[in-house]
Design a protein around this motif. Structure first.
Motif, PDB file in Angstrom:
ATOM      1  N   ASP A 220       0.827  -1.208   0.000  1.00 18.04           N
ATOM      2  CA  ASP A 220       0.000   0.000   0.000  1.00 18.04           C
ATOM      3  C   ASP A 220       0.860   1.257   0.000  1.00 18.04           C
ATOM      4  OD1 ASP A 220       0.334  -1.314   2.686  1.00 18.04           O
ATOM      5  OD2 ASP A 220      -0.290   0.662   3.380  1.00 18.04           O
TER       6      ASP A 220
ATOM      7  N   ALA B  55       1.876   1.804  -3.493  1.00 14.31           N
ATOM      8  CA  ALA B  55       0.769   2.371  -4.268  1.00 14.31           C
ATOM      9  C   ALA B  55       0.648   3.865  -3.993  1.00 14.31           C
ATOM     10  CB  ALA B  55      -0.532   1.663  -3.903  1.00 14.31           C
ATOM     11  N   ARG B  56       0.770   4.221  -2.725  1.00  8.45           N
ATOM     12  CA  ARG B  56       0.628   5.636  -2.390  1.00  8.45           C
ATOM     13  C   ARG B  56       1.813   6.454  -2.892  1.00  8.45           C
ATOM     14  NH1 ARG B  56      -1.280   3.317   2.482  1.00  8.45           N
ATOM     15  NH2 ARG B  56       0.508   4.048   3.668  1.00  8.45           N
TER      16      ARG B  56
ATOM     17  N   ASN C  52     -17.372   2.896  -3.685  1.00  8.57           N
ATOM     18  CA  ASN C  52     -16.942   2.955  -2.293  1.00  8.57           C
ATOM     19  C   ASN C  52     -15.450   2.648  -2.158  1.00  8.57           C
ATOM     20  OD1 ASN C  52     -17.018   3.074   0.476  1.00  8.57           O
ATOM     21  ND2 ASN C  52     -17.840   1.008   0.721  1.00  8.57           N
ATOM     22  N   PHE C  53     -15.042   1.620  -2.844  1.00 10.20           N
ATOM     23  CA  PHE C  53     -13.653   1.186  -2.798  1.00 10.20           C
ATOM     24  C   PHE C  53     -12.712   2.271  -3.335  1.00 10.20           C
ATOM     25  CE2 PHE C  53     -10.617  -0.884  -5.849  1.00 10.20           C
ATOM     26  CZ  PHE C  53      -9.597  -1.067  -4.927  1.00 10.20           C
TER      27      PHE C  53
ATOM     28  N   LEU D  15     -12.303   5.131  -0.920  1.00 10.68           N
ATOM     29  CA  LEU D  15     -11.363   4.778   0.153  1.00 10.68           C
ATOM     30  C   LEU D  15      -9.921   4.818  -0.345  1.00 10.68           C
ATOM     31  CD1 LEU D  15     -13.232   1.769   1.807  1.00 10.68           C
ATOM     32  CD2 LEU D  15     -12.901   4.042   2.778  1.00 10.68           C
ATOM     33  N   ALA D  16      -9.721   4.301  -1.559  1.00 14.01           N
ATOM     34  CA  ALA D  16      -8.362   4.250  -2.105  1.00 14.01           C
ATOM     35  C   ALA D  16      -7.817   5.658  -2.328  1.00 14.01           C
ATOM     36  CB  ALA D  16      -8.352   3.453  -3.402  1.00 14.01           C
TER      37      ALA D  16
ATOM     38  N   ALA E  74      -7.075   7.232   1.030  1.00 18.26           N
ATOM     39  CA  ALA E  74      -5.857   6.677   1.634  1.00 18.26           C
ATOM     40  C   ALA E  74      -4.628   7.460   1.179  1.00 18.26           C
ATOM     41  CB  ALA E  74      -5.709   5.201   1.252  1.00 18.26           C
ATOM     42  N   ARG E  75      -4.745   8.143   0.059  1.00 16.75           N
ATOM     43  CA  ARG E  75      -3.633   8.953  -0.463  1.00 16.75           C
ATOM     44  C   ARG E  75      -3.638  10.364   0.089  1.00 16.75           C
ATOM     45  NH1 ARG E  75      -4.643   5.037  -3.772  1.00 16.75           N
ATOM     46  NH2 ARG E  75      -3.186   4.339  -5.366  1.00 16.75           N
TER      47      ARG E  75
ATOM     48  N   GLN F  24      -9.819   2.003 -12.665  1.00 17.38           N
ATOM     49  CA  GLN F  24      -9.123   2.350 -11.419  1.00 17.38           C
ATOM     50  C   GLN F  24      -7.851   3.148 -11.696  1.00 17.38           C
ATOM     51  OE1 GLN F  24      -8.730  -1.022  -8.665  1.00 17.38           O
ATOM     52  NE2 GLN F  24     -10.260  -2.080  -9.888  1.00 17.38           N
TER      53      GLN F  24
ATOM     54  N   LEU G 142      -7.173   6.683 -10.030  1.00 19.22           N
ATOM     55  CA  LEU G 142      -6.108   6.800  -9.027  1.00 19.22           C
ATOM     56  C   LEU G 142      -4.898   7.598  -9.532  1.00 19.22           C
ATOM     57  CD1 LEU G 142      -6.275   3.190  -7.530  1.00 19.22           C
ATOM     58  CD2 LEU G 142      -7.236   5.295  -6.582  1.00 19.22           C
TER      59      LEU G 142
END
Ligand code: ADP
Ligand code: MG
Lengths: 252, 476
Positions: free
Chosen positions: A77, A80-81, A101-102, A105-106, A109-110, A160, A164
């Motif tokens: 993670d 990813a960030r 929703n996912f 959150l993703a 998280a960043r 995604q 992202l």
């Protein structure tokens, strides 16, 4: 050592004690799209998972550097960030978790804890990505890959990616199992992500994807190593002649 | 419970003090009463006397006590050997039980838990039994006025008995008689508190009736007795959220919930319970569902040492339907023995059971279910799905599905799955930027989603927070 690249340096990795990656060297500079080709079992998926930090693989030697900084000690993670993204060859299902929703959150998280993304900002972002992929908006309410066809899963991986906005993406056989229409749509998505601030490694078996996503550089992997790097013409050559001639060259 | 007195010698003198309307939020009361330890005829007489109950209720209690004595504890199910009645107070007045009127006296760990649950401070204080909750009082009062106009009764059960003796007597113990099982008999002997709900024919209530509104009275008793009556064509949702670990040292909770769904009514009962880890939670909850009526249970069980809970639905009228959705989370040292019981006793009845359990560490969750189709219940349909999720290698789960079919035209389906927290899913979510613990929590939330989505939003949010707290330290 450039700061603006994804660099894989002499990477060795094992699974269950067996060596799969045997010294991979490869550089994807920011702003470029590279293709990685190679026969089944040559270690392409393993390479992509090791870069993403899959704990089932053990790195025994070498390094992976993101903009000049080693990421091998980071959790998946954290990688990813830091700006890394992997479009999986076989994306898993996560029942009961909606795409919207996912992804919210993703994205959060960043961000800082007290700086969650606004509802409208998020919604616009998601909607744009859905449009780029010619998808129906209702898709965002569906649960992550639950009951998705193979093609829909691949499309979701690109969705995604668009939301992202990573710095570097690895696309593991995003083209396999797609019909031509789906292939075009997925390529459209990847091309939309192309920018001077984005680098990609596109793993594929087939030259045909590279008609839609034109690579700056083509690498060929064989038995856990990159054995050849060339221009997009190399892909066509491989398509015509297969991999055997390369294997022979390497053996010689 | 430092400021609780020992047994009060002058209990009798205190009789009658509780008669101010208990459903009205009142300032902390000065008086308290606690029975002596253990279960005995004397204790039961004290309880009934103290509550100034009608004679028939005292007789009922004493009879129930006799039945309990005769029956003895069940010889199946979880281990209850360390549950010792001689150490238990069978009646403590709730205000006293909460034990404090000052926020400062609430233990830091309890406050910390409330804070982490994100419960607003006003609600935290109320959960801890501190002071009255004026804001919710106002909301409650305006709702209550509206309900009263429609003839709805929504009171704590003790007040219900005092103020509506006819309705009470007509329905009380008709669904769960003391003979039913040992713990129902014990509850019948010593019950106190709970909710009394009566919704007249044809009345539909949009806003859920929340037991939360009654907390400052007696609704969260140790032996609560809830009686819910939906008259023909009524429609409502009763919800009980006991979402913070109950702040007390009680080791035994044994409730009885009786629900009557008259013809064509639609009743839902939802509860999310989170008990402190020393509690034996043994509850009998049952609904009788008449013609074309529907009953829905949503039952969430977290915490406790042992929980035994099998919401039952008796489909006695043609076309009646029942639904049981349940969630159980068994953490270290806990045994959640939960399930559902559905009896199809009339034609064209249908039922659905969805049970979701999660086990962690030395926790064990069991599904114990019974589907019974009586002869003559033609066209009955039942579908049972129980899914278990194990968070680690140590955690345990088992299922005991009993199916008895005495009708050829019945359709019964049963499906059970066991899965483990999946490394591939965790890696996938992590690769999108979610930390491992968050990834695991998201997977669990997704697992529970088919049930949790039936909860009102604020309860679903609290359920998620509880699950996250329970999961802390379970990965990585
Ligand atoms: N998790 C794993 N466990 C065992 N063997 C694996 C695992 N992952 C990859 N391998 C082996 O490593 C080799 C390379 O596989 P992979 O990276 O999937 O190749 P590619 O993607 O190029 O087809 C294969 O021989 C495969 O069987
Ligand atoms: Mg592969």
């Amino acid at each position: 050592m450039s700061k603006n690249q994804l660099e894989i340096r002499n990477l060795h990795a094992n699974v269950d004690g067996e060596a799969i990656l045997k010294g991979v060297d490869l550089i994807v500079p920011k702003g470029e799209v590279h293709a990685l080709m190679g026969p089944n079992g040559s270690g392409k998926s393993t390479l992509s998972k090791v870069i993403a930090g899959d704990p089932s693989y053990e790195v025994t030697e070498g390094d992976v550097l993101l903009d000049g900084v080693s990421i091998l000690d980071l959790e998946p993670d954290e990688r990813a960030r830091a700006g890394l993204y992997l479009a999986f060859q076989y994306p898993v299902e996560v029942p009961g978790v909606s795409i919207a929703n996912f992804l919210r959150l993703a994205l959060n998280a960043r961000r800082e804890e007290d700086d969650e993304i606004g509802v409208m900002e998020f919604y616009n972002k998601l909607q744009n990505a859905v449009k780029t992929l010619n998808w129906d908006e209702s898709i965002i309410e569906r649960n992550l890959h639950e009951g998705f066809s193979g093609g829909e899963k691949k499309r979701s991986e690109i969705l995604q990616l668009l939301v992202l906005e990573p710095k570097y993406a690895i696309l593991d056989e995003t083209d396999s199992g797609l019909d031509v229409d789906a292939l075009k749509v997925v390529s459209q998505g990847v091309n939309a992500a192309r920018s001077p601030e984005f680098g990609a490694l596109v793993i594929t078996h087939y030259q045909r994807l590279l008609n839609y996503i034109i690579p700056d550089v083509v690498h060929v992997m064989l038995d856990g190593k990159v054995i050849r790097t060339g221009s997009k013409e190399l892909a066509m050559e491989l398509d015509e002649k297969g991999y055997d001639w390369l294997k022979e060259q390497v053996a010689a | 419970m430092s400021d609780l007195t020992t047994d009060h010698p002058d209990a009798e003198k205190l009789t009658g003090m509780q008669h101010e309307k208990q459903y009205e939020f009142s300032l902390p009361e000065k008086y308290f009463f606690k029975s002596e330890k253990g279960l005995s005829k004397r204790v039961i007489e004290q309880i009934s006397h103290y509550k100034n109950e009608p004679e028939w209720m005292l007789k009922f209690r004493l009879k129930a006590f006799e039945i309990a004595e005769k029956k003895g504890r069940p010889k199946w199910g979880p281990d209850l050997s360390s549950l010792n009645f001689d150490d238990i107070y069978f009646y403590i007045r709730p205000q006293d039980k909460k034990g404090t009127n000052s926020w400062d006296d609430v233990p830091e760990e309890v406050r910390e838990t409330y804070r982490r649950l994100g419960i607003p401070e006003a609600e935290q204080r109320m959960l801890a039994g501190v002071g009255a909750q004026y804001e919710s009082e106002m909301v409650y009062h305006s709702l209550k006025e509206e309900w009263e106009k429609q003839g709805v009764i929504f009171l704590d059960t003790d007040t219900g008995l005092q103020e509506h003796p006819e309705i009470f007597k007509e329905y009380f113990a008709t669904v769960v008689p003391p003979e039913d099982n040992y713990f129902a008999a014990v509850n019948s002997a010593v019950w106190s508190g709970g909710s009394f709900v009566y919704v007249p024919a044809g009345v539909e209530i949009e806003v859920p009736l929340q037991a939360y509104f009654l907390i400052n009275a007696q609704s969260m008793g140790q032996f609560e007795r809830t009686l819910i009556i939906g008259e023909p064509g009524s429609k409502f949702h009763y919800i009980e959220g006991c979402t913070a670990p109950t702040y007390n040292s009680d080791s035994f909770h044994s409730g009885v919930i009786e629900i009557i769904c008259q013809e064509g009514s639609q009743v839902r009962y939802s509860t999310i319970q989170n008990w402190s880890h020393n509690v034996y939670n043994l509850v009998t909850q049952r609904a009788v569902v008449h013609k074309d009526a529907s009953m829905g249970w949503l039952d969430g069980n977290l915490g406790s040492k042992v929980t035994m809970k099998y919401p039952s639905t008796y489909l006695v009228g043609e076309g009646a339907t029942g639904e049981v959705l349940s969630i159980a989370f068994a953490s270290n040292g806990q045994h959640q023995d939960a399930g559902a019981k559905v009896i199809h006793a009339a034609p064209n009845t249908s039922s659905t059971v969805v049970s979701k359990s999660i086990s962690k560490g030395t926790g064990r969750s069991s599904y114990r279910g019974l589907v019974q189709i009586h002869e003559g219940a033609t066209g009955a349909r039942s579908n049972v799905e129980c899914d278990a999720l194990l968070l680690d290698d140590q955690a345990k789960t088992d299922t005991y599905p009993y199916i008895e079919i005495n009708e050829k035209t019945a359709h019964v389906g049963h499906e059970a799955t066991v899965s483990k927290l999946n490394d591939e899913q965790i890696f996938y979510l992590q690769s999108r930027g979610l930390p491992e613990a968050e990834a695991a929590a998201l997977i669990v939330r997704g697992f529970l989603e088919p049930v949790a989505k039936e909860l009102p939003l604020e309860y679903a949010v609290e359920l998620n927070r509880l699950i996250e707290l329970e999961m802390e330290g379970s990965v990585g």
